[in-house]
Design a protein around this motif. Structure first.
Motif, short mmCIF file in Angstrom:
data_model
loop_
_atom_site.label_atom_id
_atom_site.label_comp_id
_atom_site.label_asym_id
_atom_site.label_seq_id
_atom_site.Cartn_x
_atom_site.Cartn_y
_atom_site.Cartn_z
N GLY A 104 0.83 -1.20 0.08
CA GLY A 104 -0.14 -0.11 0.03
C GLY A 104 0.73 1.08 0.05
N GLU A 105 2.18 1.11 0.36
CA GLU A 105 2.97 2.40 0.54
C GLU A 105 3.81 2.70 -0.60
N VAL A 106 3.71 1.65 -1.97
CA VAL A 106 4.39 1.71 -2.95
C VAL A 106 4.19 3.01 -3.88
N ALA A 107 2.75 3.55 -3.91
CA ALA A 107 2.36 4.43 -4.48
C ALA A 107 3.21 5.84 -4.09
N ALA A 108 3.16 6.19 -2.86
CA ALA A 108 3.90 7.15 -2.22
C ALA A 108 5.21 7.22 -2.75
N ALA A 109 5.89 6.00 -2.67
CA ALA A 109 7.58 5.82 -2.82
C ALA A 109 7.67 6.08 -4.43
N VAL A 110 6.88 5.63 -5.17
CA VAL A 110 6.80 5.97 -6.69
C VAL A 110 6.59 7.28 -6.89
N ALA A 111 5.93 7.93 -6.31
CA ALA A 111 5.58 9.46 -6.42
C ALA A 111 6.74 10.39 -5.95
N ARG A 112 7.28 9.79 -4.97
CA ARG A 112 8.47 10.56 -4.64
C ARG A 112 9.77 10.54 -5.46
N CYS A 113 9.95 9.38 -6.18
CA CYS A 113 10.98 9.00 -7.29
C CYS A 113 10.58 9.98 -8.45
N LEU A 114 9.41 10.15 -8.71
CA LEU A 114 8.88 10.90 -10.02
C LEU A 114 9.16 12.43 -9.73
N ALA A 115 8.60 12.89 -8.30
CA ALA A 115 9.10 14.23 -8.10
C ALA A 115 10.38 14.51 -8.10
N GLU A 116 11.10 13.79 -7.62
CA GLU A 116 12.78 14.13 -7.55
C GLU A 116 13.24 14.07 -8.69
N ALA A 117 12.86 13.20 -9.71
CA ALA A 117 13.66 13.44 -10.90
C ALA A 117 12.90 14.48 -11.91
N GLY A 118 11.99 14.88 -11.30
CA GLY A 118 11.32 15.84 -12.17
C GLY A 118 10.43 15.13 -13.58
N SER A 119 9.92 14.29 -13.11
CA SER A 119 9.44 13.49 -14.39
C SER A 119 8.03 14.04 -14.67
N GLN A 120 7.73 14.22 -16.09
CA GLN A 120 6.22 14.55 -16.52
C GLN A 120 5.87 13.41 -17.13
N ARG A 121 6.45 12.71 -17.99
CA ARG A 121 5.81 11.80 -18.94
C ARG A 121 6.41 10.20 -18.56
N LEU A 122 5.24 9.50 -18.53
CA LEU A 122 5.56 7.98 -18.21
C LEU A 122 5.26 7.06 -18.96
N VAL A 123 6.00 6.15 -18.90
CA VAL A 123 5.35 4.61 -19.59
C VAL A 123 5.38 3.65 -18.51
N VAL A 124 4.14 2.76 -18.75
CA VAL A 124 4.01 1.54 -17.88
C VAL A 124 3.80 0.38 -18.45
#
Lengths: 507, 216
Positions: B66-86
């Protein structure tokens, strides 16, 4: 289906086929230089920049390797297993290759066989032509260096782009590789910067010689090529017979780019790179990275089995290369040279390699393993063959054996190749006779003991000074080259064996 | 004779001519086939963390899925990511922190083009197995949440979620869990090179930034 008819003209004359072990034909590929090792070494030794570059790089890698090897308490067990797995592969090589072929074919790949370098190059060239492409991206591969594939492609109007950073440096520098793992080990950062400034059309003229900046320049240079390439050519580190799986071990991601993005993948592999089962990789994926780059694991390892619909290349060709390997396999002791996994640890620890570098060996396989493998692949045609001198490119110090992750007894093979070199001469030289005698003596404990008995005589010659400055006939003929330049220390009063028998080990 | 027949004939003759006097001994499997720590144990997760960080990749530890989403969000924010692929089958709960970012979905049936992949900042994937001793995460192409091989290759930033139960200590344990029938990618840190004076530089052609979200 086992092989594919490429619709090629029957250019090969198979009247020379004998079905017998065969050396790599003369005049093909890059297994033979033009000058003997001592002559080439003299030129290389005069290059002080080269010696500084090599000394620094091999020093770094030796320390890294020692650190990660010491971490594994079962390192010796892994070496023993690696050696035994490869011995088993050699004992079953034809059957395992047929099994590999069957499994690759079952998964949608196509297997081709090449007797020698020219045939391998022709197969790859025709496969590229059939795609309509006029360029290929390449993963670093010793097999394609061995066959001279890039030159063959170029002659056919196909551009080959080397994508490994060190291979790129060699290619842009119009240079030849000098190390199995790091082909540009002889170049330092400022030389690399100059090559990039000269050869990369879009490079920033303010490029610094910081390795990070140089790596980023290579990334920018190759990015478009990767994303648009239609055909890739690779080698293979391992092929797994019972699953048909190929493995490429790399660091930069250039390998992944080549193995993943193009539509067609062509892999050229020496027949000896097999392991019997998937679980055998558990040994080699520990031995190889620690021995070669001194890492616990290299950044990327890719494995693939035939073709996977919807993912990666949709056409896969595997070319299996003999080019002298059958001749090596036919030698009961020498076949151990085929156990080599191309880690380059023996180069990095070799006092001879560290000083002369890889170019002096003339072959794409330099260093201790190259000094035995190269003449075994090509055979030695006579005293004038540059490869005849390779087995002498060693002090027989034994560091290569200690470093070898699959325990190839390189010093012993070097002595045997010296004997083979002697046999190939029509008129033996004094050094030849001495080496032949040494090879005979060293292969039997009884003979070695007999040879040691000659030591007592040496003390008489040495006199009070304890140095032998010249030797009486017939030894003077044999050893005059040696004592003409240096004194020989007098042999000790007794041999280690005699000392042990007298004292029981000093207890 | 065909090249195939000729090469095989040569090798058969050589195999017999060069046969050692004694048949090769059975392969001694005396090396460690299991590591010091049990799969998924706290010690093995600690070791994985240490070894991945040693490659200058980043590890974010979370206790539950359940805590994965928050950790992923932190990685994205710190990298300044705007566009993702999954990968299209990436677990939905992990995506909760994507916010308003553009998300490209990829599958073997509806694959993104290489140009599209080159235009995204970050890829988020699951993983099949991780090997603690070597700091290695393995992706099996086509397995749930792991996607095609190109996905974790072309974007410059890879966020990889590793579940604790998939973490083993040793290389032999890791390989035993993997099926070589699917293409596998073993990832040990960000892309790197030692080709200039054998000095290690992180970040060449593969993702230059690797974040591992470790659950457990």
């Amino acid at each position: 289906m086992s092989t594919t008819d490429l619709g090629m003209p029957a250019v090969r004359d198979d009247s020379r086929d004998t079905g017998l072990p065969t050396h790599s034909p003369a005049g093909q590929g890059h297994l033979r230089g033009t000058t003997s090792f001592p002559r080439a070494a003299r030129t290389e030794l005069a290059d002080t920049q080269l010696r500084r570059n090599l000394g620094k790089a091999t020093g770094i890698i030796r320390a890294k390797r020692a650190g990660v090897v010491a971490e594994l308490e079962d390192w010796e067990d892994l070496r023993l297993a690696g050696s035994a797995i490869k011995a088993d592969v050699m004992a079953r090589l034809p059957e395992l290759l047929e099994q590999l072929e069957e499994n690759v074919t079952a998964r949608g790949g196509t297997v081709h066989w090449a007797r020698d370098a020219e045939e391998a190059n022709r197969i790859v060239t025709e496969l590229v032509r059939a795609t309509g492409a006029d360029e290929v991206v390449k993963v670093k591969s010793m097999a394609t260096q061995e066959t001279g594939l890039n030159e063959a492609l170029e002659a056919a109007g196909i551009a080959a782009w080397e994508t490994d950073l060190a291979e790129l440096i060699v290619q842009l520098g119009h240079d030849t590789p000098s190390h199995i793992l790091v082909p540009a080990i002889h170049r330092n950062r400022s030389e690399i910067r100059e090559i990039f400034l000269r050869e990369m059309p879009d490079v920033d003229p303010a490029l610094s010689d910081d390795p990070r900046a140089l790596a980023m320049a290579a990334r920018a240079h190759l990015r478009r090529k990767f994303l648009s390439a239609r055909v890739a050519v690779s080698g293979a580190n391992f092929a797994v017979a019972d699953t048909g799986t190929l493995a490429v071990v790399e660091s930069e991601g250039n390998g992944r780019m080549c193995l993943t993005l193009p539509r067609t993948l062509i892999t050229l592999m020496g027949v000896e790179k097999l392991v019997p089962t998937w679980s055998d990789l558990e040994v080699f994926l520990q031995l190889l990275p620690r021995s070669s780059t001194g890492e616990r694991m290299n950044p990327y390892t890719s494995t693939w089995t035939g073709v996977t619909p919807g993912d990666g290349p949709q056409e896969f060709h595997l070319v299996l290369l003999d080019n002298g390997r059958s001749a090596v396999l036919a030698d009961p002791d020498g076949r151990a040279a085929l156990h080599c996994i191309r880690c380059s640890a023996c180069l990095n620890v070799c006092p001879v390699y560290e000083r002369v570098g890889g170019h002096a060996y003339g072959s794409v396989y330099p260093g201790p393993i190259g000094a035995v493998l190269t003449p075994m692949l090509t055979g030695i045609s006579g005293a004038d063959d540059p490869n005849a001198s390779l087995p002498y490119a060693s002090s027989l110090c034994g560091a290569c054996f200690d470093a070898c992750p699959v325990r190839i007894d390189i010093p012993n093979l070097l002595v045997q190749q010296r004997a083979a070199s002697v046999e190939s001469h029509t008129r033996p030289t004094a050094q030849d006779l001495a080496m032949k005698a040494a090879a005979v003596a060293m292969t039997s404990a009884g003979r070695f003991r007999a040879a040691e008995k000659g030591l007592g005589l040496g003390r008489l010659l040495a006199g009070r000074e304890g140095r032998i400055t010249s030797l009486p006939w017939p030894a003077s003929v044999v050893a005059s080259h040696w004592t003409g330049a240096r004194d020989v220390p007098a042999p000790p009063a007794e041999t280690a064996r005699q000392w042990w028998e007298r004292t029981g080990g000093g207890a | 004779m065909s090249a195939r027949e000729e090469v095989l004939a040569r090798l058969r003759a050589a195999r017999d001519a060069g046969a050692p006097r004694e048949a090769p001994a059975p392969v001694p499997r005396t090396y460690r086939r299991t590591g010091a720590h049990a799969p998924g144990s706290p010690a093995v997760l600690d070791l994985l963390t240490e070894r991945v960080e040693d490659y200058r990749a980043r590890v974010l530890r979370v206790a539950t899925d359940g805590e994965v989403a928050a950790a992923v969000a932190r990685c994205l924010a710190e990298a300044g990511s705007q566009r993702l692929v999954v990968p299209a089958d990436l677990p939905a709960p992990w995506r909760a922190g994507f916010g308003g970012r553009s998300v490209l979905e990829d599958s073997a049936l509806a694959p993104a083009s290489v140009e599209q992949l080159d235009g995204v900042d970050t890829v988020v994937t699951a993983s099949a197995v991780a090997v603690a001793e070597t700091g290695t995460v393995v992706l099996a192409a086509g397995a749930p949440g792991q996607g095609r091989r190109a996905l974790s290759l072309v974007p410059d930033h890879h966020v990889c979620v590793v579940r604790g139960e998939g973490v083993v200590a040793s290389v032999p344990e890791g390989l035993a869990r993997l099926d070589p029938g699917a293409p596998l990618t073993f990832v040990s840190g960000p892309s790197a090179t030692s080709d200039i004076e054998l000095d290690r530089v992180e970040g060449v052609h593969g993702p230059r930034r690797l974040d591992v979200v470790l659950v457990g």
